[in-house]
Enzyme design. Structure first.
Site, short mmCIF file in Angstrom:
data_model
loop_
_atom_site.label_atom_id
_atom_site.label_comp_id
_atom_site.label_asym_id
_atom_site.label_seq_id
_atom_site.Cartn_x
_atom_site.Cartn_y
_atom_site.Cartn_z
N GLY A 69 1.54 -44.19 -53.94
CA GLY A 69 2.57 -43.19 -53.71
C GLY A 69 3.61 -43.65 -52.70
O GLY A 69 4.81 -43.38 -52.86
N THR A 70 3.18 -44.36 -51.68
CA THR A 70 4.13 -44.81 -50.65
C THR A 70 5.16 -45.75 -51.27
O THR A 70 6.37 -45.61 -51.03
CB THR A 70 3.37 -45.53 -49.51
N ASN A 153 1.63 -31.97 -48.36
CA ASN A 153 0.28 -32.47 -48.17
C ASN A 153 -0.45 -31.82 -46.99
O ASN A 153 -1.66 -31.86 -46.93
CB ASN A 153 0.31 -33.99 -47.97
N GLN A 181 0.89 -34.84 -54.26
CA GLN A 181 -0.12 -33.79 -54.08
C GLN A 181 -0.11 -32.79 -55.23
O GLN A 181 -1.11 -32.11 -55.46
CB GLN A 181 0.10 -33.05 -52.75
N THR A 239 2.79 -59.62 -60.61
CA THR A 239 1.85 -59.48 -61.73
C THR A 239 1.28 -58.06 -61.72
O THR A 239 0.83 -57.57 -60.69
CB THR A 239 0.70 -60.51 -61.60
N CYS A 327 -2.52 -39.14 -43.40
CA CYS A 327 -1.54 -40.18 -43.78
C CYS A 327 -0.83 -40.72 -42.55
O CYS A 327 -0.35 -41.83 -42.55
CB CYS A 327 -0.52 -39.62 -44.75
N1 PLP Z 1 3.21 -38.54 -50.52
C1 PLP Z 1 2.34 -37.56 -50.22
C2 PLP Z 1 2.79 -36.14 -50.31
C3 PLP Z 1 1.03 -37.87 -49.84
O1 PLP Z 1 0.18 -36.90 -49.54
C4 PLP Z 1 0.66 -39.24 -49.77
C5 PLP Z 1 -0.68 -39.66 -49.32
O2 PLP Z 1 -1.35 -39.10 -48.56
C6 PLP Z 1 1.60 -40.22 -50.11
C7 PLP Z 1 2.87 -39.84 -50.47
C8 PLP Z 1 1.27 -41.68 -50.05
O3 PLP Z 1 0.51 -42.09 -51.17
P1 PLP Z 1 -0.39 -43.42 -51.08
O4 PLP Z 1 -1.55 -43.08 -50.19
O5 PLP Z 1 -0.80 -43.65 -52.50
O6 PLP Z 1 0.47 -44.50 -50.57
#
Ligand code: PLP
Length: 388
Positions: A69-70, A153, A181, A239, A327
């Protein structure tokens, strides 16, 4: 142990692991290789892309697999803003909500620090929601991108994404939403939502950590952040994580058909849990929107305690939860999200979040509510216990 920290992460589902296994073992090829092993991997990747596109209601070519997600948030915010400014140097502002995950917020701050963008932060109301009026007030002809998360989140508040996206797109501004989320709980149909970009993360959904996806609408300009061999149509080199892509697609596919039923069932359990905690713990209050919230999140402040001490006491009683956001690793600052909701800094330190996956039961939540009552009561009487 009762695990009530599913918003932080979830265990890998057996079906997901089984779907991945061939691409970690026998069919381990590189999708770019011109031989049968490569072909098998390329076919699996194409299948995962199609399945992900189906879950999002988009075309396969609009899906970019990422390492979570990041990365999806970074690619959306930086990639779209930088590409638009390269095409028109006047586009030098981005607008984000005051409750974004650091993956969005820090991407915007990077644009400000390194590339000279201005960041407009859209305020939220006391429930953490962005109104159309608040968004309209910050949009300018120079705004290159708007990013407002689908669901928060920390407090679980769901944003009126379709309305906000319509507002931005009506002004010709691309709209990104972080749906990390929301996935599994809310509809992800990108056409219905009217968004130009949407981020997903596998590990919140029963896939492993380190896999995710970004939807980017057909003709949206996107500056890649990772350069190299031109994979993912040049938008994300490296990759491909074939097993990760298969995991992401499988997890989405499993969540899709049961989403409505799971959301309704878990929302009812959540409401009972919230009611039990609020009646059992004097002075406790719910954070986030009372109705427009994820079925899976119940978040509270317990004035007169510290969130960390409640967390420790609950773990002693067999309940795992979170004191704010996992996070923002290692931070003991009050949560910027809670401050944005207008919660006093001292009270924000008393926040505890309980988050569930679809397997949560009424009995577990009854037990957890009783544990919360005991934990908060003993901390208020004896003071916080020190970590051991
Ligand atoms: N965005 C939200 C709303 C999240 O809750 C999180 C993770 O906690 C992320 C982004 C980041 O995702 P990832 O842990 O896959 O990098």
């Amino acid at each position: 142990m009762i695990f009530l920290d599913a918003a932080a992460t979830t265990p890998v589902r057996r079906e997901v692991l089984e779907a991945m296994w061939p691409y970690l073992s026998g069919d381990f090829g590189n999708p770019s290789s011109h031989h049968s092993l490569g072909d098998a991997a390329a076919a699996a990747l194409a299948g995962a892309r199609e399945a992900t596109a189906k879950a999002l209601g988009c075309r396969p070519g609009e899906v970019i697999f990422t390492a979570g997600g990041t990365e999806a948030d970074n690619l959306a915010v930086k990639g779209i803003a930088l590409a638009r400014r390269a095409a028109d140097p006047r586009l030098d502002r981005v607008a984000i909500s005051a409750v974004e995950h650091p993956a969005v917020e820090e991407s915007a701050r990077y644009l400000e620090r390194v590339h000279g963008f201005a960041v407009d932060v859209v305020p939220v109301d006391r429930y953490g929601q962005v109104s159309e009026e608040a968004l309209a007030a910050v949009l300018r002809p120079e705004t290159a991108l708007v990013s407002v998360m689908y669901a928060n989140n920390e407090v679980g508040t769901v944003q009126p994404v379709a309305r906000l996206a319509a507002l931005a797109r009506g002004l010709g501004i691309p709209f990104h939403t972080d749906a990390v989320q929301a996935a599994g709980w809310l509809p992800l149909d990108v056409r219905g939502l009217g968004v130009d970009a949407l981020s997903l993360s596998g590990h919140k959904l029963g896939a492993p950590k380190g896999c995710g996806a970004l939807y980017v609408r057909g003709r949206t300009r996107l500056e890649p952040l990772i350069h190299g061999g031109g994979q993912e149509r040049g938008r994300r080199s490296g990759t491909e994580n074939v097993a990760g892509a298969v995991a992401m697609a499988t997890a989405l596919g499993l969540a899709g058909p049961s989403q409505r039923e799971a959301s309704a069932r878990v929302a009812a359990l959540r409401d009972d849990f919230i009611a039990e905690v609020l009646t059992g713990v004097p002075g406790a209050f719910l954070t986030g929107h009372p109705a427009d919230r994820l079925p899976s999140v119940a978040s509270f402040c317990f004035p007169g305690t510290s969130g960390e001490s409640v967390l420790l006491e609950l773990e002693r009683q067999g309940v795992i939860c979170s004191s704010g956001s996992a996070c923002a690793a290692g931070s003991d600052e009050p949560s910027p999200v809670l401050l944005a909701l207008g919660i006093d800094a001292e009270v924000a330190q008393t926040a505890v979040r309980f988050s569930f996956d679809a397997s949560v039961t009424a009995a577990e939540l009854r037990e957890a509510a009783a544990a919360v009552r005991t934990a908060v009561g003993s901390i208020r009487t004896l003071g916080p216990t020190s970590p051991q």
